[in-house]
Motif scaffolding. Structure first.
Motif, PDB file in Angstrom:
ATOM      1  N   ILE A 229       0.842  -1.207   0.000  1.00 39.32           N
ATOM      2  CA  ILE A 229       0.000   0.000   0.000  1.00 39.32           C
ATOM      3  C   ILE A 229       0.872   1.251   0.000  1.00 39.32           C
ATOM      4  N   ALA A 230       1.933   1.242   0.815  1.00 35.49           N
ATOM      5  CA  ALA A 230       2.821   2.400   0.878  1.00 35.49           C
ATOM      6  C   ALA A 230       3.432   2.675  -0.500  1.00 35.49           C
ATOM      7  N   LYS A 231       3.827   1.593  -1.194  1.00 36.42           N
ATOM      8  CA  LYS A 231       4.371   1.736  -2.550  1.00 36.42           C
ATOM      9  C   LYS A 231       3.384   2.439  -3.467  1.00 36.42           C
ATOM     10  N   VAL A 232       2.118   1.921  -3.461  1.00 34.43           N
ATOM     11  CA  VAL A 232       1.112   2.452  -4.388  1.00 34.43           C
ATOM     12  C   VAL A 232       0.755   3.889  -4.019  1.00 34.43           C
ATOM     13  N   ALA A 233       0.707   4.189  -2.718  1.00 31.09           N
ATOM     14  CA  ALA A 233       0.368   5.551  -2.281  1.00 31.09           C
ATOM     15  C   ALA A 233       1.574   6.480  -2.407  1.00 31.09           C
TER      16      ALA A 233
ATOM     17  N   VAL B   9       4.147   6.667  -0.309  1.00 25.25           N
ATOM     18  CA  VAL B   9       4.487   7.208   1.016  1.00 25.25           C
ATOM     19  C   VAL B   9       5.370   6.204   1.765  1.00 25.25           C
ATOM     20  N   GLN B  10       5.910   6.649   2.897  1.00 32.88           N
ATOM     21  CA  GLN B  10       6.723   5.785   3.744  1.00 32.88           C
ATOM     22  C   GLN B  10       5.846   5.065   4.770  1.00 32.88           C
TER      23      GLN B  10
ATOM     24  N   ASP C  19       3.517  -0.689  11.970  1.00 32.18           N
ATOM     25  CA  ASP C  19       3.928   0.171  10.850  1.00 32.18           C
ATOM     26  C   ASP C  19       2.702   0.604  10.060  1.00 32.18           C
ATOM     27  N   VAL C  20       2.583   1.907   9.813  1.00 32.44           N
ATOM     28  CA  VAL C  20       1.403   2.476   9.167  1.00 32.44           C
ATOM     29  C   VAL C  20       1.847   3.400   8.042  1.00 32.44           C
ATOM     30  N   PRO C  21       1.243   3.280   6.832  1.00 33.20           N
ATOM     31  CA  PRO C  21       1.596   4.216   5.754  1.00 33.20           C
ATOM     32  C   PRO C  21       1.265   5.651   6.182  1.00 33.20           C
ATOM     33  N   VAL C  22       2.179   6.595   5.906  1.00 33.98           N
ATOM     34  CA  VAL C  22       1.968   7.991   6.287  1.00 33.98           C
ATOM     35  C   VAL C  22       0.631   8.466   5.701  1.00 33.98           C
ATOM     36  N   GLY C  23      -0.183   9.098   6.535  1.00 36.81           N
ATOM     37  CA  GLY C  23      -1.458   9.642   6.073  1.00 36.81           C
ATOM     38  C   GLY C  23      -2.627   8.694   6.270  1.00 36.81           C
ATOM     39  N   ALA C  24      -2.332   7.458   6.712  1.00 39.03           N
ATOM     40  CA  ALA C  24      -3.405   6.478   6.895  1.00 39.03           C
ATOM     41  C   ALA C  24      -4.074   6.652   8.257  1.00 39.03           C
ATOM     42  N   THR C  25      -5.352   6.258   8.324  1.00 41.70           N
ATOM     43  CA  THR C  25      -6.077   6.219   9.604  1.00 41.70           C
ATOM     44  C   THR C  25      -6.109   4.778  10.086  1.00 41.70           C
ATOM     45  N   VAL C  26      -5.854   4.569  11.362  1.00 44.36           N
ATOM     46  CA  VAL C  26      -5.822   3.214  11.919  1.00 44.36           C
ATOM     47  C   VAL C  26      -7.230   2.791  12.359  1.00 44.36           C
ATOM     48  N   ILE C  27      -7.624   1.558  12.012  1.00 37.01           N
ATOM     49  CA  ILE C  27      -8.840   0.949  12.573  1.00 37.01           C
ATOM     50  C   ILE C  27      -8.380   0.089  13.739  1.00 37.01           C
ATOM     51  N   ALA C  28      -8.660   0.565  14.952  1.00 41.04           N
ATOM     52  CA  ALA C  28      -8.116  -0.106  16.140  1.00 41.04           C
ATOM     53  C   ALA C  28      -8.513  -1.579  16.153  1.00 41.04           C
ATOM     54  N   GLN C  29      -7.568  -2.460  16.541  1.00 42.28           N
ATOM     55  CA  GLN C  29      -7.839  -3.898  16.628  1.00 42.28           C
ATOM     56  C   GLN C  29      -8.584  -4.195  17.917  1.00 42.28           C
ATOM     57  N   ARG C  30      -9.658  -4.971  17.825  1.00 42.90           N
ATOM     58  CA  ARG C  30     -10.410  -5.335  19.036  1.00 42.90           C
ATOM     59  C   ARG C  30     -10.294  -6.821  19.330  1.00 42.90           C
ATOM     60  N   LEU C  31     -10.082  -7.623  18.292  1.00 46.35           N
ATOM     61  CA  LEU C  31     -10.052  -9.082  18.496  1.00 46.35           C
ATOM     62  C   LEU C  31      -8.644  -9.640  18.347  1.00 46.35           C
ATOM     63  N   GLY C  32      -7.905  -9.168  17.343  1.00 52.96           N
ATOM     64  CA  GLY C  32      -6.559  -9.707  17.111  1.00 52.96           C
ATOM     65  C   GLY C  32      -5.503  -8.694  17.483  1.00 52.96           C
ATOM     66  N   THR C  33      -4.298  -8.869  16.905  1.00 54.97           N
ATOM     67  CA  THR C  33      -3.221  -7.916  17.197  1.00 54.97           C
ATOM     68  C   THR C  33      -3.024  -6.935  16.054  1.00 54.97           C
ATOM     69  N   ALA C  34      -3.469  -7.306  14.819  1.00 52.00           N
ATOM     70  CA  ALA C  34      -3.204  -6.445  13.665  1.00 52.00           C
ATOM     71  C   ALA C  34      -4.299  -5.388  13.543  1.00 52.00           C
ATOM     72  N   PRO C  35      -3.924  -4.089  13.512  1.00 53.53           N
ATOM     73  CA  PRO C  35      -4.930  -3.062  13.264  1.00 53.53           C
ATOM     74  C   PRO C  35      -5.307  -3.050  11.789  1.00 53.53           C
TER      75      PRO C  35
ATOM     76  N   LEU D 208      -6.424  -0.598   8.391  1.00 54.15           N
ATOM     77  CA  LEU D 208      -5.938   0.689   7.889  1.00 54.15           C
ATOM     78  C   LEU D 208      -6.923   1.282   6.886  1.00 54.15           C
ATOM     79  N   ILE D 209      -7.095   2.598   6.951  1.00 50.76           N
ATOM     80  CA  ILE D 209      -7.817   3.336   5.915  1.00 50.76           C
ATOM     81  C   ILE D 209      -6.797   4.277   5.285  1.00 50.76           C
ATOM     82  N   CYS D 210      -6.399   3.974   4.036  1.00 46.99           N
ATOM     83  CA  CYS D 210      -5.284   4.701   3.416  1.00 46.99           C
ATOM     84  C   CYS D 210      -5.757   5.491   2.206  1.00 46.99           C
ATOM     85  N   PRO D 211      -5.742   6.815   2.262  1.00 46.38           N
ATOM     86  CA  PRO D 211      -6.100   7.606   1.089  1.00 46.38           C
ATOM     87  C   PRO D 211      -5.032   7.470   0.011  1.00 46.38           C
ATOM     88  N   VAL D 212      -5.472   7.307  -1.252  1.00 40.92           N
ATOM     89  CA  VAL D 212      -4.563   7.293  -2.404  1.00 40.92           C
ATOM     90  C   VAL D 212      -5.152   8.286  -3.395  1.00 40.92           C
ATOM     91  N   GLY D 213      -4.642   9.516  -3.402  1.00 41.00           N
ATOM     92  CA  GLY D 213      -5.282  10.576  -4.162  1.00 41.00           C
ATOM     93  C   GLY D 213      -6.698  10.752  -3.626  1.00 41.00           C
TER      94      GLY D 213
END
Lengths: 415, 415
Positions: free
Chosen positions: B81-85, B87-88, B119-135, B137-142
């Motif tokens: 996702i970071a590649k396509v967006a 961003v770092q 690790d989160v792509p710059v500019g992304a919003t995190v969807i907090a994890q409630r059941l597992g460990t992985a959050p 992501l909502i990542c704007p691309v343009g």
């Protein structure tokens, strides 16, 4: 050689039919040494199917399409392939004749839309239909190839094995033989099985490159499969290597192995009975005909199977099987049912099941509590207790296989 | 508004895990009035994931990725996702704290690789994890958006409902409700059914934009499904529209419709019997327990089902069911079996089957020749002849449903 799989159908996109075809094809491709890096599902839209196909051919040497070959207006795979190949559709007289013959045999009226199934892109080779009405297609696109297969799993699988894999292997120039054999096991957990097999796995991983590989496939009602895969110069050495590995694994797993490859538990039980000149009768309560249904699925079962008394209601257990008064979900009832099955069905071997499928307890017993009775010639009829987990269907299915497996192990001891 | 679904994971490509996530998400999208025209499965390769994502964003407004968010080196969705967006990736301290807290609660040792899940792509919003460990992501691309969700179904579903659908609906400004209903049919070919329904399909296609749509889903042993989909301002008008279409289609298809949505043939037969205070017994020859097994799968079947005599061997037909000497694959035998089942099982309704499952002919009859006998209170027991096509299993399964369907139609006439 790389192939991409495209599943066509809006019902797949919507998850109304789960797409199991793509995964099955991918496994067959892997076994043939052909890579598959993408799988796509696309709806019944001719332009989207065509674009999806163009993208597939931009990153793979071959595309395998499933679905969209039916007679209705939203079956558009043929049209999409013709678009991408830049050719016309032609009505193929031989396919037409096949379809007409099928309808004649079924004495069903044939509509104009059925005739569409005989439309073939110019230059394509037809994969004759053996199970359904829609033929498969092998369509050259430049130096690439597109395969079109029916979405019905049985029809698709038969065509993949008969026509697609041989064609792909011929195109790929792959000469090494990749072969697998599956050992079918029942009654061992995945981790327990892994521990038994660990010595062999370690030996192979420490071995030379190209050594056989061992994989575990937990396959629900088919038990846990242990798959051995070898890659050798020719078929003879492949068979020899598979034989060696099978012997080593059987040594480690023992009676837990009930068969190989497509062998089913009921087939194996049938062979054991036939070898001993015995015939089987059943008395089924909560499995409700599942055991009989599996057995009758074996061609030639009439040689060793006479029938089943599905005694769902207690009155049937008492009147036909002679189960005495008292609890009907018990070891005693299972024994009485097995003896009653021998009498009612005139056999010398009987298998019986009684238990609680759930969702509610019965006679104070929790769902999953089951008893299997086994009557054998010259032996006292006995019952084994099973405690199974799962929902109603899972409990009945696990009990079905476990009961057959118990009979299998008893017959082995019978010698 | 259009969203494309991308399932990441080599194990999905190989069919080792069946991808049920994509279909589930697609259904939720449809209910929210968001189109989904493609679903893609791609392996654990960062460049392929990135390319697949670019293609998705070239034909849709949003992409929903599942899988590849785990801690291991082959979890590469974040990087792609970071590649396509363009961003770092940045390590998010809040996510880091969440993950540390989870490991502390489970008193499990946390490795460096677990930290990658923060690790989160710059500019992304995190969807907090409630059941597992992985959050998530909502990542704007343009002006487009990419959602990244865990592959574990429970974790994915919770995030779709809590975060993805609200975000998508807000972006789409979509307020319409899309709803479907499935009419289940049996006994009509796909093309024959299409002809019956054609008048309604034509009327709707000639109608205003946004009119209900009708689709056919050939579903093997589940019969042919007719799916009506409507798009309306609110749930109430959706239900009203579906009711209208169901009535119109039932008018055209008539008795061929046996149920709606998830209703099974055996459930419907059970309801008809219960309504009439009748109990059913079976006498099965070549279906060999398949009918009983389906019936026992219906919870509460004990109220209307007593059992089945699986009379595979002729001797069982004669001794338990009292079938007279003569051919056992015949209409007469089917009638005698049904009457015998009523006597042996103590019921007032019975269904019997006898036939040739194949592969070989029996008593001079071709595989697929079957007879179903039906005994009803106050009626003369009769038999219907079926000529079915397919392999051994297909013939037995089609006969099973067709026999139940024949009983269903007779019970309807019984009033």
């Amino acid at each position: 050689m790389r192939a991409e799989i495209v599943a066509v159908g809006t019902e797949l996109l919507l998850g109304q039919n789960v797409d199991t075809n793509s995964g099955w094809i991918a496994q067959r491709l892997a076994e043939s040494g052909i890579d598959c890096t993408h799988q796509v599902r696309v709806g019944d839209n001719v332009d989207r199917i065509a674009d999806t196909l163009r993208i597939a051919l931009s990153r793979a040497d071959a595309a395998i399409l499933t679905g969209g070959l039916g007679p209705t207006q939203d079956d558009l795979t043929r049209e999409a392939i013709a678009k991408v190949a830049g050719v016309q559709l032609e009505r193929d007289p031989d396919v037409m004749a096949d379809i007409e013959a099928i309808f004649a045999r079924r004495s069903r009226h044939m509509t104009e839309s059925n005739r569409r199934q005989a439309d073939v892109p110019v230059g394509a080779t037809v994969i004759a239909q053996r199970l359904g009405t829609a033929p498969g297609l092998i369509c050259p696109v430049g130096d690439q190839v597109v395969y079109a297969l029916p979405g019905v799993p049985e029809e698709m699988k038969e065509m993949v094995v008969r026509a697609v894999l041989p064609d792909l292997r011929a195109r790929s120039g792959e000469t090494a033989v990749i072969a697998s054999r599956v050992l079918r096991t029942w009654g061992l957990g995945e981790s327990g099985l892994a521990e038994l097999v660990a010595p062999r796995v370690d030996a192979l991983e420490g071995g030379p490159p190209g050594a056989p590989t061992i994989a575990f496939l937990a396959s629900g009602m088919e038990g846990i499969k242990v798959r051995v895969t070898v890659k050798t110069p020719d078929a003879a050495s492949a068979t020899a290597a598979l034989d060696r590995e099978e012997a080593a694994l059987r040594e480690l797993i023992g009676e837990g192995v009930f068969g190989t490859d497509e062998e089913t538990m009921e087939q194996v039980v049938g062979e054991l009975l036939t070898d001993r000149g015995l015939r089987l009768g059943l008395a089924e309560s909560f499995t409700g005909g599942l055991i009989a249904a599996r057995i009758v699925g074996v061609p030639g079962a009439s040689r060793w199977f006479t029938g089943s008394v599905v005694a769902y209601d207690a009155s049937v257990k008492r009147h036909i099987l002679g189960v005495p008064d008292g609890p009907v979900v018990s070891a005693q009832a299972a024994v009485a049912m097995a003896d009653g099955a021998c009498r009612a069905l005139g056999t010398d071997v009987a298998l019986s099941t009684t238990g609680v499928a759930g969702p509610d307890p019965e006679e104070g017993l929790a769902p999953g509590t089951c008893f299997a009775g086994i009557a054998l010639p010259g032996r006292t009829t006995e019952a084994v207790t099973l405690r199974l987990l799962g929902n109603r269907l899972q409990i009945r299915e696990i009990a079905t296989i476990t009961a057959l497996d118990t009979l299998r192990r008893r017959l082995l001891k019978l010698g």
